[in-house]
Write an enzyme that holds these catalytic residues in place. Sequence first.
Site, PDB file in Angstrom:
ATOM      1  CG  HIS A  43      42.247  66.631 135.536  1.00 21.85           C
ATOM      2  ND1 HIS A  43      42.411  65.634 136.479  1.00 21.85           N
ATOM      3  CD2 HIS A  43      41.907  67.742 136.227  1.00 21.85           C
ATOM      4  CE1 HIS A  43      42.163  66.124 137.690  1.00 21.85           C
ATOM      5  NE2 HIS A  43      41.864  67.406 137.556  1.00 21.85           N
ATOM      6  CB  SER A  59      58.431  59.008 108.058  1.00 24.65           C
ATOM      7  OG  SER A  59      58.070  57.725 107.566  1.00 24.65           O
ATOM      8  CD  GLU A 114      58.952  61.177 119.038  1.00 28.98           C
ATOM      9  OE1 GLU A 114      58.165  60.236 119.036  1.00 28.98           O
ATOM     10  OE2 GLU A 114      59.506  61.603 118.007  1.00 28.98           O
ATOM     11  CE  LYS A 127      54.869  60.324 111.086  1.00 30.07           C
ATOM     12  NZ  LYS A 127      53.939  60.383 112.215  1.00 30.07           N
TER      13      LYS A 127
END
Length: 462
Positions: free
Chosen positions: A160, A281, A294, A287
């Site tokens: 979980h 970024s 992704e 970043k």
Amino acid sequence: MNESGSKPWAGRFNEPTNAFVEAFTASVGFDRRMYKQDIAGSIAHATMLAKVGVLTTEECKLIVDGLKAIELDIQNDQFNWSVALEDVHMNIEARLTDRIGVVGKKLHTGRSRNDQVATDIRLYLRDEIDLIAAELQRLQTALLDLAAAHAETILPGFTHLQTAQPITFGHHLLAWFEMLQRDRERLTDCRKRVNVMPLGAAALAGTTYPIDRSETASLLGFAGIAENSLDAVSDRDFAIEFTSVAALMLMHMSRFSEELILWSASQFGFIELGEGFCTGSSIMPQKKNPDVPELIRGKTGRIFGHLMGLLTLMKSQPLAYNKDNQEDKEPLFDTVDNLKGCLRVFADMVPAIQVNKERMYAAAKQGFSTATDLADYLVRKGVAFRDAHEIVGQSVRYGIANKKDLSEMSLDELQQFSNVIDTDVFKVLSLEGSVAARNHLGGTAPQQVKAAITRARDRLKL
Ligand code: ARG
């Protein structure tokens, strides 16, 4: 009559094809990628026709030499693909006749584009499956190497997404290995059904020439010959099956990706992805984004889409070949390209993962990850499991109130909850003790992880 640009099937028509229909129905824009397979299939077909006496040896030689020359032209970008000639098959055939004259027109004897295209796709997919299996093995090897380096590295295991029990990082990586191992088994199994030859089915009913299908099959390395001509030209199960194998693989890779993304977030800080696999970024200078995992996670969606597309393509089609089937290629090719890309980048990315053992260890110390170990300890001392569960629950409540992990409590503190607890409890409550205790086949103990890696390296050779 059959110079490039005029259609081999034009005989019964009075009017030219509507210009837009010509472009609309053409597949040469995408099926030309199968030119090698198309030529190999034609060479095998001509060779067989010569063997059974339908072509003379001289005719066969002219055809085979002509096809080989065309293959070179295509490789060297010296081939003028024509949309008017619809597809890869008619383009190559028309060019052959341009090159060698009327003998070229004999190549299509006893064959149809229906069995030709089915043969080409199977040859193409067989080659691609072998490349994909090799990339898959490379990724599995990278996982085993990382697992070997981290057989003793401890991190929290989750259920979980909440801290559950301590595990070793090597063990976690071996879970990924198992997923890919099943994928490789499925791929190998799928290859068996891909490697069956439709050629000889002709348009749908077979042919009146005395063809020798075993000869063609052995020239093309097919392990089997399609038993039924109607099924041979209309079946695309093999493409659906391959895409479903690919969909499972992407589903697995999307799960790895998700974990890599989470683990590399500063809130977890378990790993750092190699800089070569991240991007920055344009606005936020700090970043370092995990774009590669992704994107793999994102590509999973399109592969699932292709699977659904192919299933729907075949749904309710009457026997035998229908033009619908031309729609099989783009999703199949896109699946192959993206699957190969994902495997390749994953196999390159895994060795560049930096593991932050301290962060993993510290995280495993939180969340009372050894609570089950304490319960098992009490059971070994004669307490019933349900009572043990309750006792540990009380100790956890105490730990939360006093901001202490179970391993940080003194003997006196622990004994408040049960008088069977003794000094031997501390080994049980340590992370190292916890993982080492799960020492059976399939368990997380470092000893088991090392043995599993040795077995996995053998299984990888199969
Ligand atoms: N381009 C076609 C395809 O991909 C080749 C077979 C065409 N056959 C036909 N009878 N029109 O399916």
